[in-house]
Design a protein around this motif. Structure first.
Motif, PDB file in Angstrom:
ATOM      1  N   ARG A   1      -3.348   0.996   3.196  1.00  0.00           N
ATOM      2  CA  ARG A   1      -3.684   1.623   1.918  1.00  0.00           C
ATOM      3  C   ARG A   1      -4.632   2.812   2.132  1.00  0.00           C
ATOM      4  O   ARG A   1      -4.454   3.881   1.569  1.00  0.00           O
TER       5      ARG A   1
ATOM      6  N   LEU B   1      -5.084   4.633   4.838  1.00  0.00           N
ATOM      7  CA  LEU B   1      -4.432   5.762   5.517  1.00  0.00           C
ATOM      8  C   LEU B   1      -3.520   6.519   4.570  1.00  0.00           C
ATOM      9  O   LEU B   1      -3.522   7.756   4.535  1.00  0.00           O
ATOM     10  N   VAL B   2      -2.749   5.779   3.787  1.00  0.00           N
ATOM     11  CA  VAL B   2      -1.822   6.428   2.858  1.00  0.00           C
ATOM     12  C   VAL B   2      -2.601   7.222   1.805  1.00  0.00           C
ATOM     13  O   VAL B   2      -2.212   8.335   1.448  1.00  0.00           O
TER      14      VAL B   2
ATOM     15  N   LEU C   1      -3.685  10.588   3.183  1.00  0.00           N
ATOM     16  CA  LEU C   1      -2.651  11.616   3.326  1.00  0.00           C
ATOM     17  C   LEU C   1      -1.916  11.897   2.016  1.00  0.00           C
ATOM     18  O   LEU C   1      -1.327  12.967   1.849  1.00  0.00           O
TER      19      LEU C   1
END
Lengths: 155, 155
Positions: free
Chosen positions: A123, A125-126, A129
């Motif tokens: 979660r 990392l997403v 980005l």
DNA sequence: GCATTTTTGACAGCCTGTTGTCAATACCTT
DNA sequence: AAGGTATTGACAACAGGCTGTCAAAAATGC
């Protein structure tokens, strides 16, 4: 001679930059996996091998092929997993020597213990980005894997 | 409980797929680098360290920071490079213990010997992806490195 | 200016990947 | 059916990353 300093071609720089980024990413993902796996009593490599046989038992050589590693490295991990009670060797009806590596309850439990932290990291990392960009980056990685594979075939 | 099988979240799958791709890429790039470096009498790691001090001499700990590795691993490689005559330690005016690693002619020659094959490999990879896509993929890799770095900072 | 903290090199030990070799098993061609 | 080839597991050696610990040197803070 054309000069004291050899000018690298743009392609050369692109390859070098990509390679350096990949080496860094390898370190970063490895560190993350290690950190996630430790509380469950696994290492990153053990977790990875367990994950490979989670859907269906496979012989060591099959795991190696699927992960792009040598069978010897996988063999060592598999032996450890069996020794520590996370997996078991099962007779392979199709091959007398190549026993199947199978996850057993303790292994499944370990993998399940990791899941919540893994979800949280995913979660983060997403979010970092953006949903869309995260998918594009993953696609780029997979495209590069495929391209490198085709390159290797040519050799 | 919601079911026997824990459904992974989409983010979780995305992270896992990305990680697997990165591990694969690491193997592929490492194999390529090893193959390119061998004729010059270098290994991939030696080549990488030499490359880091090609523009300007650095202490071991500085190389490590630049490459995202621990100083101990770099130290071992640097000692080998000096022992084999590819590099030399030079006194550091700014620090008595932290000597500077400097490429010497034999090291420069080795790196130069690799260049033609490296150019050829770079050309093949870029052709495989297309000029534009190759740049996009490199950018994605670097963006992911940055994102992972920010993630690590948070921890 | 001096004590504390941080950085650095040196040394030791571990983990995980590699290659190489050998024998056993499976596969394939004739 | 038989013989050659490819796959597989076992064992050994080695490369390159990691952590941990210690002492020396540098940087920092009071």
């Amino acid at each position: 001679m054309s000069g004291r300093r050899a000018e690298p071609t743009p392609e050369q720089t692109l390859l070098a930059d990509s390679a350096l980024a990949v080496f860094r990413l390898n370190g970063q993902f490895l560190a993350l996996a290690e950190e996630l796996a430790r509380p469950a009593g696994l290492t990153a490599a053990w977790w990875q091998v367990l994950g490979a046989v989670l859907p269906t038992p496979l012989p060591v050589s099959g795991i190696a092929r699927e992960m792009g590693l040598t069978r010897q490295s996988v063999q060592r991990i598999a032996d450890l997993l069996v020794e520590r009670g996370f997996a078991a060797y099962r007779d392979n009806p199709a091959h007398r020597r190549a026993k199947l590596v199978e996850v057993i309850p303790a292994g499944l439990a370990a993998v399940r213990d990791i899941a919540p932290q893994q979800r949280a990291a995913a979660r983060r990392l997403v979010d970092e980005l953006g949903e869309r960009r995260a998918r594009e980056v993953r696609d780029a990685l997979q495209e590069l894997v495929a391209a490198m594979e085709r390159l290797g075939d040519g050799v």
